[in-house]
Write a protein that holds these residues in place. Structure first.
Motif, mmCIF file in Angstrom:
data_model
loop_
_atom_site.group_PDB
_atom_site.id
_atom_site.type_symbol
_atom_site.label_atom_id
_atom_site.label_comp_id
_atom_site.label_asym_id
_atom_site.label_seq_id
_atom_site.Cartn_x
_atom_site.Cartn_y
_atom_site.Cartn_z
ATOM 1 N N PRO A 234 56.896 15.616 -39.231
ATOM 2 C CA PRO A 234 56.739 16.313 -40.511
ATOM 3 C C PRO A 234 55.345 16.193 -41.117
ATOM 4 O O PRO A 234 55.183 16.420 -42.315
ATOM 5 N N GLN A 235 54.333 15.839 -40.321
ATOM 6 C CA GLN A 235 52.961 15.778 -40.828
ATOM 7 C C GLN A 235 52.817 14.811 -41.994
ATOM 8 O O GLN A 235 52.229 15.134 -43.021
ATOM 9 N N LEU A 236 53.349 13.639 -41.825
ATOM 10 C CA LEU A 236 53.208 12.637 -42.872
ATOM 11 C C LEU A 236 51.748 12.221 -43.017
ATOM 12 O O LEU A 236 50.979 12.268 -42.049
ATOM 13 N N PRO A 237 51.337 11.812 -44.211
ATOM 14 C CA PRO A 237 49.944 11.383 -44.408
ATOM 15 C C PRO A 237 49.576 10.224 -43.495
ATOM 16 O O PRO A 237 50.426 9.378 -43.162
ATOM 17 N N ARG A 238 48.325 10.178 -43.120
ATOM 18 C CA ARG A 238 47.862 9.111 -42.226
ATOM 19 C C ARG A 238 48.109 7.732 -42.828
ATOM 20 O O ARG A 238 48.327 6.759 -42.097
ATOM 21 N N ASP A 239 48.064 7.644 -44.157
ATOM 22 C CA ASP A 239 48.279 6.355 -44.805
ATOM 23 C C ASP A 239 49.647 5.766 -44.488
ATOM 24 O O ASP A 239 49.839 4.548 -44.574
ATOM 25 N N LEU A 240 50.607 6.630 -44.137
ATOM 26 C CA LEU A 240 51.966 6.173 -43.892
ATOM 27 C C LEU A 240 52.260 5.923 -42.414
ATOM 28 O O LEU A 240 53.299 5.366 -42.081
ATOM 29 N N LEU A 241 51.352 6.347 -41.539
ATOM 30 C CA LEU A 241 51.619 6.307 -40.102
ATOM 31 C C LEU A 241 50.979 5.091 -39.446
ATOM 32 O O LEU A 241 49.956 4.576 -39.917
ATOM 33 N N PRO A 242 51.546 4.633 -38.339
ATOM 34 C CA PRO A 242 50.931 3.524 -37.610
ATOM 35 C C PRO A 242 49.630 3.961 -36.958
ATOM 36 O O PRO A 242 49.377 5.147 -36.752
ATOM 37 N N THR A 243 48.794 2.999 -36.628
ATOM 38 C CA THR A 243 47.536 3.311 -35.948
ATOM 39 C C THR A 243 47.823 3.863 -34.552
ATOM 40 O O THR A 243 48.865 3.582 -33.961
ATOM 41 N N GLY A 244 46.893 4.667 -34.051
ATOM 42 C CA GLY A 244 47.061 5.227 -32.720
ATOM 43 C C GLY A 244 48.087 6.336 -32.649
ATOM 44 O O GLY A 244 48.682 6.566 -31.588
ATOM 45 N N TRP A 245 48.320 7.042 -33.756
ATOM 46 C CA TRP A 245 49.299 8.128 -33.762
ATOM 47 C C TRP A 245 48.874 9.191 -32.756
ATOM 48 O O TRP A 245 47.702 9.564 -32.687
ATOM 49 N N LEU A 246 49.824 9.710 -31.978
ATOM 50 C CA LEU A 246 49.504 10.527 -30.808
ATOM 51 C C LEU A 246 49.523 12.036 -31.067
ATOM 52 O O LEU A 246 49.510 12.814 -30.119
ATOM 53 N N ARG A 247 49.510 12.447 -32.321
ATOM 54 C CA ARG A 247 49.560 13.881 -32.615
ATOM 55 C C ARG A 247 48.366 14.630 -32.014
ATOM 56 O O ARG A 247 48.533 15.659 -31.357
ATOM 57 N N GLN A 248 47.145 14.126 -32.237
ATOM 58 C CA GLN A 248 45.957 14.829 -31.747
ATOM 59 C C GLN A 248 45.851 14.812 -30.226
ATOM 60 O O GLN A 248 45.553 15.846 -29.612
ATOM 61 N N PRO A 249 46.087 13.672 -29.541
ATOM 62 C CA PRO A 249 46.077 13.712 -28.068
ATOM 63 C C PRO A 249 47.082 14.711 -27.498
ATOM 64 O O PRO A 249 46.792 15.396 -26.515
#
Length: 338
Positions: A254-269
């Motif tokens: 759901p495109q949560l803000p980066r502040d809420l997501l763990p590091t290394g989120w794989l959306r861009q890869p």
């Protein structure tokens, strides 16, 4: 989590056109594969394909002849395809309504998997109460909320870090007939062990797992695509399958803000791998589709053309041709449409 195989959630009807997009099933759906094939190679010009060519292309994806013909017939009844005949031969193309629907959906797939917008730290809360005998209405509301990027914190209480737009508000009122209340504000911090973390409304581990599975499946193919090793029917199958898989992510993530997501989120890869495969196979897949169509007609429609991620971002197909992005209202919870 919503089912990743519901194409109606990914390409929702805007209410202005009389068509019903096919529901995805667990596994390969002949109707879903047919829609993807036609969208990938005929969307811009709404080129018509001989029914025998559609059957042949679906056969290369493992769909039986009977299954392919049934899928074409059902899509025509749904208003997704429209047919024409010349003698004993029939052809089908996407209807105008389906072309618009799919084009907006294609644009949304790409714009919804870009970097999330900055967040102001506030949450939107949607609270609703519907009687038990209004189950259909409740399911429709929950489906709409999930499509908008909301998640259930508690039964009847859904949240999102993004603002609810005016058009989305109007749509929710239509679905609930006044039995809904919307708030926006900051969470009040309590003792760590006495409140539920709002991010827990989403299954972050499951979303991350979907990205990991996607990359494990498709990243190894990228070098083969770049070296030209994937051609013919294999190129068409790969493009169809990767699109069928990747288009789930606007719903799954759901495109949560980066502040809420763990590091290394794989959306861009994942987006980069999708573009490498989908765009990299456009030319060989287009050649193969034209070759298959050429077996069933004397003249191959020049409108049979593989579009790329850049084409999906460029505009949507409408009565007057390609509508530039400034005139579009993409179906995203971070924009204006429902």
């Amino acid at each position: 989590m919503t089912s990743p195989f519901n194409i109606e959630e990914i390409y929702p009807d805007d209410g202005e056109h009389s068509l019903r997009m096919p529901r995805r099933q667990a596994g390969s759906s002949p109707q879903g594969v047919a829609v993807t094939l036609l969208a990938d190679y005929t969307l811009r010009a709404r080129a018509a394909l001989p029914s025998a060519a559609i059957v042949a292309l679906l056969a290369e994806s493992g769909v039986t002849t009977a299954g392919a013909r049934a899928a074409i017939s059902r899509l025509a009844r749904r208003g997704v395809l429209e047919g024409s005949r010349q003698g004993r031969h029939s052809s089908y193309r996407l209807t105008q309504a389906a072309a618009v629907n799919l084009s907006v959906g294609g644009h949304w797939i790409l714009t919804s998997t870009t970097a999330a917008e900055p967040w102001d730290g506030c949450w939107t809360t949607v609270a609703f109460s519907l009687p038990q005998d209004r189950g259909t209405q409740r399911r429709a509301l929950r489906g709409q909320l999930r499509w908008l990027g909301y998640a259930p914190l508690y039964d009847g209480l859904w949240i999102s870090p993004y603002e609810l737009t005016p058009r989305a508000q109007a749509r929710l009122v239509q679905l609930t007939l006044g039995a809904v209340t919307v708030f926006r504000g900051r969470q009040i911090a309590l003792a760590a062990d006495s409140q539920r973390a709002l991010i827990d409304a989403w299954d972050i581990d499951a979303i991350s797992g979907h990205y990991e599975e996607f990359l494990q499946r498709w990243a190894p193919l990228v070098p083969q695509v770049r070296s030209g090793e994937v051609d013919g029917a294999a190129a068409v199958r790969a493009r169809t399958e990767i699109m069928d898989t990747y288009r789930r992510f606007p719903i799954l993530d759901p495109q949560l803000p980066r502040d809420l997501l763990p590091t290394g989120w794989l959306r861009q890869p994942a987006r980069e791998v999708f573009a490498a495969v989908y765009d990299g196979l456009a030319d060989p897949a287009q050649r193969h589709v034209r070759a298959v169509v050429g077996r069933f007609t004397d003249s191959v429609d020049p409108g049979i053309s593989a579009h790329t991620t850049a084409d999906l971002l460029a505009g949507v197909h409408g009565d007057a041709g390609w509508i530039p992005p400034a005139r579009r209202e993409p179906p995203s919870h971070r924009r204006t449409a429902v």
